[in-house]
Design a protein around this motif. Structure first.
Motif, PDB file in Angstrom:
ATOM      1  N   TYR A   1      -0.989   2.880   8.597  1.00 47.88           N
ATOM      2  CA  TYR A   1      -1.428   3.034   9.992  1.00 47.88           C
ATOM      3  C   TYR A   1      -1.672   4.520  10.208  1.00 47.88           C
ATOM      4  O   TYR A   1      -0.747   5.324  10.159  1.00 47.88           O
ATOM      5  CB  TYR A   1      -0.379   2.503  10.959  1.00 47.88           C
ATOM      6  CG  TYR A   1      -0.721   2.719  12.416  1.00 47.88           C
ATOM      7  CD1 TYR A   1      -1.858   2.138  12.970  1.00 47.88           C
ATOM      8  CD2 TYR A   1       0.088   3.502  13.235  1.00 47.88           C
ATOM      9  CE1 TYR A   1      -2.184   2.326  14.305  1.00 47.88           C
ATOM     10  CE2 TYR A   1      -0.221   3.695  14.563  1.00 47.88           C
ATOM     11  CZ  TYR A   1      -1.365   3.110  15.101  1.00 47.88           C
ATOM     12  OH  TYR A   1      -1.686   3.312  16.409  1.00 47.88           O
TER      13      TYR A   1
ATOM     14  N   PRO B   1      -6.558  -1.585  15.188  1.00 47.52           N
ATOM     15  CA  PRO B   1      -5.137  -1.943  15.286  1.00 47.52           C
ATOM     16  C   PRO B   1      -4.523  -1.554  16.636  1.00 47.52           C
ATOM     17  O   PRO B   1      -4.936  -0.582  17.265  1.00 47.52           O
ATOM     18  CB  PRO B   1      -4.496  -1.146  14.152  1.00 47.52           C
ATOM     19  CG  PRO B   1      -5.399   0.027  13.955  1.00 47.52           C
ATOM     20  CD  PRO B   1      -6.783  -0.457  14.253  1.00 47.52           C
ATOM     21  N   ASP B   2      -3.573  -2.344  17.048  1.00 48.84           N
ATOM     22  CA  ASP B   2      -2.772  -2.063  18.249  1.00 48.84           C
ATOM     23  C   ASP B   2      -1.311  -2.236  17.829  1.00 48.84           C
ATOM     24  O   ASP B   2      -0.738  -3.314  17.934  1.00 48.84           O
ATOM     25  CB  ASP B   2      -3.140  -3.007  19.387  1.00 48.84           C
ATOM     26  CG  ASP B   2      -2.380  -2.700  20.673  1.00 48.84           C
ATOM     27  OD1 ASP B   2      -1.698  -1.654  20.716  1.00 48.84           O
ATOM     28  OD2 ASP B   2      -2.459  -3.507  21.613  1.00 48.84           O
ATOM     29  N   VAL B   3      -0.735  -1.164  17.337  1.00 49.80           N
ATOM     30  CA  VAL B   3       0.569  -1.211  16.696  1.00 49.80           C
ATOM     31  C   VAL B   3       1.674  -0.826  17.674  1.00 49.80           C
ATOM     32  O   VAL B   3       1.525   0.121  18.451  1.00 49.80           O
ATOM     33  CB  VAL B   3       0.606  -0.278  15.465  1.00 49.80           C
ATOM     34  CG1 VAL B   3       2.008  -0.219  14.868  1.00 49.80           C
ATOM     35  CG2 VAL B   3      -0.400  -0.754  14.423  1.00 49.80           C
ATOM     36  N   SER B   4       2.773  -1.553  17.649  1.00 52.16           N
ATOM     37  CA  SER B   4       3.941  -1.234  18.463  1.00 52.16           C
ATOM     38  C   SER B   4       5.197  -1.448  17.637  1.00 52.16           C
ATOM     39  O   SER B   4       5.222  -2.272  16.718  1.00 52.16           O
ATOM     40  CB  SER B   4       3.991  -2.096  19.728  1.00 52.16           C
ATOM     41  OG  SER B   4       4.029  -3.466  19.384  1.00 52.16           O
TER      42      SER B   4
ATOM     43  N   HIS C   1       4.570  -4.212  14.718  1.00 49.91           N
ATOM     44  CA  HIS C   1       3.736  -5.402  14.871  1.00 49.91           C
ATOM     45  C   HIS C   1       2.335  -4.945  15.262  1.00 49.91           C
ATOM     46  O   HIS C   1       2.177  -4.065  16.117  1.00 49.91           O
ATOM     47  CB  HIS C   1       4.305  -6.324  15.951  1.00 49.91           C
ATOM     48  CG  HIS C   1       3.411  -7.472  16.292  1.00 49.91           C
ATOM     49  ND1 HIS C   1       3.311  -8.594  15.518  1.00 49.91           N
ATOM     50  CD2 HIS C   1       2.551  -7.667  17.339  1.00 49.91           C
ATOM     51  CE1 HIS C   1       2.452  -9.437  16.053  1.00 49.91           C
ATOM     52  NE2 HIS C   1       1.973  -8.884  17.163  1.00 49.91           N
ATOM     53  N   ASN C   2       1.328  -5.524  14.650  1.00 50.35           N
ATOM     54  CA  ASN C   2      -0.054  -5.217  14.970  1.00 50.35           C
ATOM     55  C   ASN C   2      -0.643  -6.376  15.755  1.00 50.35           C
ATOM     56  O   ASN C   2      -0.890  -7.458  15.211  1.00 50.35           O
ATOM     57  CB  ASN C   2      -0.865  -4.969  13.694  1.00 50.35           C
ATOM     58  CG  ASN C   2      -2.329  -4.649  13.999  1.00 50.35           C
ATOM     59  OD1 ASN C   2      -2.654  -4.242  15.107  1.00 50.35           O
ATOM     60  ND2 ASN C   2      -3.191  -4.844  13.018  1.00 50.35           N
ATOM     61  N   SER C   3      -0.871  -6.168  17.048  1.00 46.38           N
ATOM     62  CA  SER C   3      -1.457  -7.216  17.889  1.00 46.38           C
ATOM     63  C   SER C   3      -2.973  -7.092  17.948  1.00 46.38           C
ATOM     64  O   SER C   3      -3.635  -7.872  18.653  1.00 46.38           O
ATOM     65  CB  SER C   3      -0.870  -7.152  19.300  1.00 46.38           C
ATOM     66  OG  SER C   3      -1.055  -5.862  19.870  1.00 46.38           O
TER      67      SER C   3
END
Length: 235
Positions: A216, A178-181, A170-172
């Motif tokens: 990513y 990007p802030d991917v987790s 998920h990219n918040s």
């Protein structure tokens, strides 16, 4: 015959080897035998009780040598171990050292509990042993390493550095920041599925994945990797 020494005495003037003491026998002064450092009673065992304190990048090793009678030794072991239960985990090295400190105290306590009760008529009064460790609030300190390990495992599970083919992310953040987790593929936050991971940041890194709709890319110094992503239906 009792020796009139004030109860607040903390150091015994006696030292020596084992004391041939029978349970219930009255106190007898014998400077050749070990007497408890706190109450002066016999029998006493020459052991050391330990504690540990962690201060993130620093640590402190605590030790209190005997001799101890059974009651004073038990009280000391419980007090120093209880303090270590909540003071001894705060640092990476301390979290590894603290369990060994408490194990050493356990061995010491097993030796002390074999002693007969302190002889009546000693110079001072034995320390109250207090409540067992499992009845003290400090026992909750055992949860500190459990919570810490759980937090590390949780963060690792969410860290895209450890993502592999089949994981969902998920990219918040945004496209440009990007802030991917990593998330559960069955959860509402799942946006992309990882088709593969390539140890490269080149434009052609995902050429082997024709279903790829996004990439990513992470670069740290001389190392880099690319997650090749496919969009999940409905997201």
């Amino acid at each position: 015959m009792s020796i009139p020494v004030p109860p607040q005495q903390t150091e015994s003037p006696y030292a020596g080897g084992e004391f041939p003491y029978a349970a219930g026998a009255p106190y007898q002064a014998d400077p050749t035998r070990p007497h408890c450092r706190f109450c002066g009673s016999v029998p006493a065992l020459d052991v050391t009780v330990r504690g540990h304190q962690g201060f993130l990048v620093m640590m402190k090793f605590l030790r209190l040598p005997g001799p101890f009678c059974r009651d004073c030794g038990t009280a000391t072991v419980r007090r120093m171990t209880a303090n270590s239960l909540w003071q001894g985990w705060w640092g990476l090295a301390s979290s590894l050292i603290n369990p060994f400190t408490m194990l050493m105290n356990l061995v010491t306590w097993l030796k002390l509990r074999k002693l007969a009760p302190p002889a009546p008529g000693a110079p001072g009064t034995p320390l109250p042993v207090g409540r067992p460790l499992y009845l003290r609030p400090q026992i909750l300190g055992l949860l500190i390493p459990v919570v810490a390990v759980g937090a590390i495992v949780y963060n690792v599970q969410q860290d895209p550095d450890y993502a592999s083919a089949g994981d969902c992310v998920h990219n918040s953040g945004t496209v440009f920041s990007p802030d991917v987790s990593v998330v559960d593929c069955g959860g509402p936050d799942a946006q992309y599925k990882v088709l593969g991971r390539v140890e490269s940041s080149s434009d052609t890194a995902c050429a082997a994945f024709p279903d790829r709709v996004a990439s990513y890319v992470v670069t740290r110094g001389s190392s880099s990797y690319t997650l090749c992503l496919a969009r999940l239906g409905g997201n």
